[in-house]
Write an enzyme that holds these catalytic residues in place. Structure first.
Site, short mmCIF file in Angstrom:
data_model
loop_
_atom_site.label_atom_id
_atom_site.label_comp_id
_atom_site.label_asym_id
_atom_site.label_seq_id
_atom_site.Cartn_x
_atom_site.Cartn_y
_atom_site.Cartn_z
N ASP A 10 31.14 -44.65 112.49
CA ASP A 10 31.78 -43.93 113.60
C ASP A 10 31.29 -42.48 113.51
O ASP A 10 30.66 -42.08 112.53
CB ASP A 10 33.31 -43.99 113.43
N SER A 11 31.65 -41.70 114.54
CA SER A 11 31.30 -40.28 114.51
C SER A 11 32.11 -39.54 113.45
O SER A 11 31.76 -38.42 113.09
CB SER A 11 31.57 -39.67 115.88
N CYS A 73 33.05 -47.36 117.09
CA CYS A 73 33.06 -46.19 117.96
C CYS A 73 32.87 -46.68 119.39
O CYS A 73 31.86 -47.31 119.71
CB CYS A 73 31.91 -45.26 117.57
N ASN A 74 33.86 -46.40 120.23
CA ASN A 74 33.77 -46.84 121.63
C ASN A 74 32.68 -46.09 122.38
O ASN A 74 32.04 -46.64 123.28
CB ASN A 74 35.10 -46.59 122.34
N GLU A 152 41.19 -35.95 113.76
CA GLU A 152 40.37 -35.55 112.61
C GLU A 152 41.16 -34.57 111.73
O GLU A 152 40.99 -34.52 110.51
CB GLU A 152 39.07 -34.87 113.07
N CYS A 184 39.23 -45.37 122.08
CA CYS A 184 38.52 -44.51 121.13
C CYS A 184 39.14 -44.81 119.78
O CYS A 184 40.38 -44.87 119.67
CB CYS A 184 38.72 -43.03 121.49
N THR A 185 38.30 -45.03 118.79
CA THR A 185 38.84 -45.49 117.50
C THR A 185 39.65 -44.42 116.77
O THR A 185 40.34 -44.72 115.79
CB THR A 185 37.71 -46.01 116.59
N HIS A 186 39.56 -43.18 117.24
CA HIS A 186 40.43 -42.14 116.68
C HIS A 186 41.88 -42.28 117.16
O HIS A 186 42.80 -41.82 116.50
CB HIS A 186 39.94 -40.74 117.09
N1 DGL Z 1 35.84 -42.50 117.63
C1 DGL Z 1 34.86 -42.48 118.63
C2 DGL Z 1 35.11 -43.43 119.76
O1 DGL Z 1 35.66 -44.49 119.52
C3 DGL Z 1 34.23 -41.19 119.05
C4 DGL Z 1 35.02 -39.94 119.08
C5 DGL Z 1 34.07 -38.78 119.30
O2 DGL Z 1 33.23 -38.58 118.44
O3 DGL Z 1 34.12 -38.14 120.35
O4 DGL Z 1 34.76 -43.20 120.88
#
Ligand code: DGL
Length: 267
Positions: A10-11, A73-74, A152, A184-186
Site C-alpha cells: 500500500d502507499s 490499495c484502492n 496515518e 480506501c484501505t486507510h
Molecule cells: N490506502 C490507499 C487506498 O486504498 C491509498 C491512500 C493514499 O495514498 O492516498 O486508496
C-alpha cells in the site's frame, strides 16, 4: 504446495487493514508487507505516477520471492490493475472488484455510497464494477483525501476527524444510502468515526474481507498453500521510518511489528 510468502503493499499503513483479513483467512501463510510511507499519499497523484510507483513496489516484493501480490490499495487497484497484471508474471489481486461484489450483495435499497481517494473516484472503477453486477444501483461517490493523513497519524477518535467526517459525508447522508464502501484501505482505521457519522442504519463495506477470500480460493485451487508446521514469520518494510507504523500495527493487527527501511527508488 508453495511455501513462499504473499506480498502485500500500500502507499502507507492502510494496507495493514487488508493484511489483517489475509492473516485471519490464511493463518498459516507468511506475509511480506511494504508500505510506501515516503511517498504517501498516492490518491492525489496522476495515473502514470501511481502506476510507476506500484511497479516499483511490486518489483521490491518480487525481490523477496513472493508467490502472489495483493494490491492493498484502492487507488492502485482502480487505476493500474490491468497494466500491473500484464507487466508481471505472478498473480496480482486488487481490492475493487471484491468490494463491489460485497456492496452489491449487501444493499437493500440499491443506493450505494463509495468513499475513496480522489484518484479512485476519478477512475470510476467502483461505479463500473457495481453497475456490472447490478445495473439498477445508484452509486454516489465522494473523495475524502484528508482521511488518509488522519489515519496515518493514528487520529481515529479525535475531534478533528469527526468534524472532517461530517463535512465530507453530509452529501452522502442526503442520498439515502444504506451501504457504504470504504474504498480506501486507510478508512477502516477510522471506521468508528465513519459509522457514528452515518448512524447504524448504513452498512459499512470493507473490501478486504472478500479480497482475502478470493486470494484463498486462488491459492487452494492452484495448490499454492504453505504447508509447514513452523509458525508463519511475517516481515514488514517501509520506505520511510515513521513513528506511527508500530502504533497502527497494534490498532490493525493487534500487536506491534518493527518495519525495516528500504530505498524503493532502487527498484
Ligand atoms: N490506502 C490507499 C487506498 O486504498 C491509498 C491512500 C493514499 O495514498 O492516498 O486508496
Amino acid at each position: 504446495m508453495d511455501n513462499r510468502p504473499i506480498g502485500i503493499f500500500d502507499s502507507g499503513v492502510g494496507g495493514l487493514t487488508v493484511t489483517r483479513r489475509v492473516m485471519d483467512e490464511l493463518a498459516n501463510e507468511e506475509i511480506v508487507y511494504f508500505g510506501d510511507t515516503a511517498r504517501v499519499p498516492y490518491g492525489s497523484k496522476s495515473k502514470d505516477t501511481i502506476t510507476k510507483f506500484a511497479k516499483q513496489d511490486i518489483r521490491f516484493l518480487i525481490s523477496k520471492d513472493v508467490k502472489a501480490v495483493v494490491i492493498a490499495c484502492n487507488t492502485v487497484s482502480s487505476n493500474s490493475l490491468d497494466e500491473l497484471k500484464e507487466a508481471f508474471d505472478i498473480p496480482v489481486f486488487g481490492v475493487v472488484k471484491p468490494g463491489a461484489v460485497q456492496a452489491a450483495k449487501a444493499t437493500q435499497n440499491n443506493n450505494i455510497g463509495v468513499i475513496a481517494t480522489a484518484a479512485t473516484v476519478r477512475s470510476g472503477a467502483y461505479k463500473r464494477e457495481i453497475l456490472n453486477i447490478n445495473n439498477g444501483s445508484n452509486v454516489s461517490s465522494r473523495a475524502c483525501p484528508l482521511f488518509v493523513p488522519l489515519a496515518e497519524e493514528g487520529w481515529s477518535d479525535e475531534e478533528v476527524t469527526y468534524l472532517t467526517a461530517k463535512k465530507y459525508l453530509s452529501g452522502l447522508i442526503e442520498k439515502n444510502i444504506d451501504t457504504l464502501v470504504l474504498g480506501c484501505t486507510h478508512y477502516p482505521l477510522l471506521r468508528n468515526c465513519i459509522q457514528r457519522t452515518f448512524g447504524e442504519s448504513v452498512r459499512l463495506i470493507d473490501p478486504a474481507y472478500e479480497t482475502a477470500v478470493v486470494l484463498k480460493e486462488y491459492l487452494v485451487k492452484n495448490d499454492m498453500l504453505r504447508i509447514s508446521s513452523e509458525p508463519a514469520q511475517n516481515r514488514f518494510y517501509v520506505s520511510d521510518k515513521t513513528e506511527t507504523f508500530s502504533k497502527i500495527c497494534r490498532q490493525a493487527l493487534g500487536r506491534e511489528f518493527e518495519a525495516d527501511l528500504i530505498n524503493i527508488e532502487e527498484f
